[in-house]
Design an enzyme around this catalytic site. Structure first.
Site, PDB file in Angstrom:
ATOM      1  N   ARG A   1       0.827  -1.200   0.000  1.00 58.39           N
ATOM      2  CA  ARG A   1       0.000   0.000   0.000  1.00 58.39           C
ATOM      3  C   ARG A   1       0.867   1.258   0.000  1.00 58.39           C
ATOM      4  O   ARG A   1       1.888   1.308   0.698  1.00 58.39           O
ATOM      5  CB  ARG A   1      -0.942   0.001   1.215  1.00 58.39           C
ATOM      6  CG  ARG A   1      -1.928  -1.138   1.150  1.00 58.39           C
ATOM      7  CD  ARG A   1      -3.090  -1.047   2.110  1.00 58.39           C
ATOM      8  NE  ARG A   1      -3.831  -2.304   2.053  1.00 58.39           N
ATOM      9  CZ  ARG A   1      -4.756  -2.599   1.123  1.00 58.39           C
ATOM     10  NH1 ARG A   1      -5.075  -1.718   0.196  1.00 58.39           N
ATOM     11  NH2 ARG A   1      -5.346  -3.784   1.116  1.00 58.39           N
ATOM     12  N   ASP A   2       0.446   2.237  -0.808  1.00 56.78           N
ATOM     13  CA  ASP A   2       1.162   3.510  -0.854  1.00 56.78           C
ATOM     14  C   ASP A   2       1.054   4.199   0.507  1.00 56.78           C
ATOM     15  O   ASP A   2      -0.004   4.231   1.133  1.00 56.78           O
ATOM     16  CB  ASP A   2       0.576   4.410  -1.948  1.00 56.78           C
ATOM     17  CG  ASP A   2       1.508   5.549  -2.315  1.00 56.78           C
ATOM     18  OD1 ASP A   2       2.057   5.526  -3.435  1.00 56.78           O
ATOM     19  OD2 ASP A   2       1.704   6.461  -1.482  1.00 56.78           O
ATOM     20  N   ILE A   3       2.158   4.762   0.947  1.00 59.42           N
ATOM     21  CA  ILE A   3       2.225   5.388   2.269  1.00 59.42           C
ATOM     22  C   ILE A   3       1.429   6.699   2.309  1.00 59.42           C
ATOM     23  O   ILE A   3       1.027   7.155   3.376  1.00 59.42           O
ATOM     24  CB  ILE A   3       3.714   5.611   2.652  1.00 59.42           C
ATOM     25  CG1 ILE A   3       3.886   5.697   4.152  1.00 59.42           C
ATOM     26  CG2 ILE A   3       4.312   6.814   1.951  1.00 59.42           C
ATOM     27  CD1 ILE A   3       5.335   5.561   4.601  1.00 59.42           C
TER      28      ILE A   3
ATOM     29  N   ASN B   1       4.321   6.540 -13.765  1.00 57.93           N
ATOM     30  CA  ASN B   1       5.006   7.804 -14.011  1.00 57.93           C
ATOM     31  C   ASN B   1       6.429   7.506 -14.462  1.00 57.93           C
ATOM     32  O   ASN B   1       7.121   6.686 -13.848  1.00 57.93           O
ATOM     33  CB  ASN B   1       5.015   8.656 -12.740  1.00 57.93           C
ATOM     34  CG  ASN B   1       3.615   9.074 -12.310  1.00 57.93           C
ATOM     35  OD1 ASN B   1       2.762   9.350 -13.148  1.00 57.93           O
ATOM     36  ND2 ASN B   1       3.370   9.104 -11.014  1.00 57.93           N
TER      37      ASN B   1
ATOM     38  N   HIS C   1       7.434   1.321 -10.985  1.00 59.05           N
ATOM     39  CA  HIS C   1       6.277   0.826 -10.222  1.00 59.05           C
ATOM     40  C   HIS C   1       4.991   1.206 -10.919  1.00 59.05           C
ATOM     41  O   HIS C   1       4.916   2.221 -11.612  1.00 59.05           O
ATOM     42  CB  HIS C   1       6.299   1.356  -8.787  1.00 59.05           C
ATOM     43  CG  HIS C   1       6.433   2.842  -8.696  1.00 59.05           C
ATOM     44  ND1 HIS C   1       7.647   3.494  -8.830  1.00 59.05           N
ATOM     45  CD2 HIS C   1       5.519   3.816  -8.516  1.00 59.05           C
ATOM     46  CE1 HIS C   1       7.475   4.796  -8.726  1.00 59.05           C
ATOM     47  NE2 HIS C   1       6.178   5.024  -8.549  1.00 59.05           N
TER      48      HIS C   1
HETATM   49  P1  AMP Z   1       5.917   8.172  -8.069  1.00 64.13           P
HETATM   50  O1  AMP Z   1       5.670   9.616  -7.726  1.00 64.13           O
HETATM   51  O2  AMP Z   1       5.144   7.697  -9.280  1.00 64.13           O
HETATM   52  O3  AMP Z   1       7.398   7.872  -8.181  1.00 64.13           O
HETATM   53  O4  AMP Z   1       5.331   7.334  -6.876  1.00 64.13           O
HETATM   54  C1  AMP Z   1       6.062   7.050  -5.730  1.00 64.13           C
HETATM   55  C2  AMP Z   1       5.062   6.668  -4.680  1.00 64.13           C
HETATM   56  O5  AMP Z   1       5.748   5.978  -3.651  1.00 64.13           O
HETATM   57  C3  AMP Z   1       4.333   7.853  -4.031  1.00 64.13           C
HETATM   58  O6  AMP Z   1       2.933   7.726  -4.234  1.00 64.13           O
HETATM   59  C4  AMP Z   1       4.722   7.730  -2.546  1.00 64.13           C
HETATM   60  O7  AMP Z   1       3.669   8.072  -1.684  1.00 64.13           O
HETATM   61  C5  AMP Z   1       5.098   6.267  -2.444  1.00 64.13           C
HETATM   62  N1  AMP Z   1       6.032   5.930  -1.386  1.00 64.13           N
HETATM   63  C6  AMP Z   1       7.204   6.536  -1.083  1.00 64.13           C
HETATM   64  N2  AMP Z   1       7.805   5.926  -0.051  1.00 64.13           N
HETATM   65  C7  AMP Z   1       6.999   4.894   0.314  1.00 64.13           C
HETATM   66  C8  AMP Z   1       7.064   3.879   1.316  1.00 64.13           C
HETATM   67  N3  AMP Z   1       8.090   3.806   2.165  1.00 64.13           N
HETATM   68  N4  AMP Z   1       6.053   2.995   1.396  1.00 64.13           N
HETATM   69  C9  AMP Z   1       5.009   3.068   0.554  1.00 64.13           C
HETATM   70  N5  AMP Z   1       4.895   3.987  -0.431  1.00 64.13           N
HETATM   71  C10 AMP Z   1       5.868   4.898  -0.546  1.00 64.13           C
END
Ligand code: AMP
Length: 114
Positions: free
Chosen positions: A29-31, A87, A100
């Site tokens: 899950r996204d944080i 992205n 991702h």
């Molecule tokens: P992007 O902006 O497409 O590179 O997405 C990166 C995503 O990773 C963002 O939505 C962040 O909220 C998420 N993210 C960053 N660190 C963590 C973490 N430790 N655990 C879960 N999600 C994360």
């Protein structure tokens, strides 16, 4: 990649809310969720972005989509709909440079993100 946060999550070195794991892919899950369901589906192999993929990686990225489809169903989103986003590059909003797939759902979404 020593300083890659997603590599550390995959290695279990930092915690995550993991929802799926196999030999090729990890999902958690996204944080900072942008929707009621916001999952990240991540290849276990480090690739900076889609720009770094080769023909050899095509089955891996296909598998990412297949896992996304299964997780969307598991989250109850198969009928209501969901959005898959990759992205690529800072100009497109990429902040973590480990390729991702975002899976977003559980709320109405407009046609495109800005
Ligand atoms: P992007 O902006 O497409 O590179 O997405 C990166 C995503 O990773 C963002 O939505 C962040 O909220 C998420 N993210 C960053 N660190 C963590 C973490 N430790 N655990 C879960 N999600 C994360």
């Amino acid at each position: 990649m020593n300083d890659c946060i997603f590599c550390k999550i995959i290695a279990g070195e930092i915690p995550s809310s993991q929802v799926y794991r196999d030999e090729r892919v990890t999902a958690f899950r996204d944080i900072q969720p942008a929707a009621p369901t916001h999952l990240l589906i991540v290849p276990n192999k480090h690739l900076d972005s889609v720009n770094q993929m080769t023909a050899e990686d095509a089955p891996l990225l296909g598998h990412l989509f297949f896992v996304a489809k299964q997780l969307a169903a598991q989250e109850g989103l198969a009928e209501s709909g969901y959005r898959l986003i990759v992205n690529t590059g800072a100009g497109a909003g990429q902040t973590v440079f480990h390729l991702h797939l975002h899976l977003l759902g559980g709320k109405p979404m407009s046609h495109l993100v800005g």
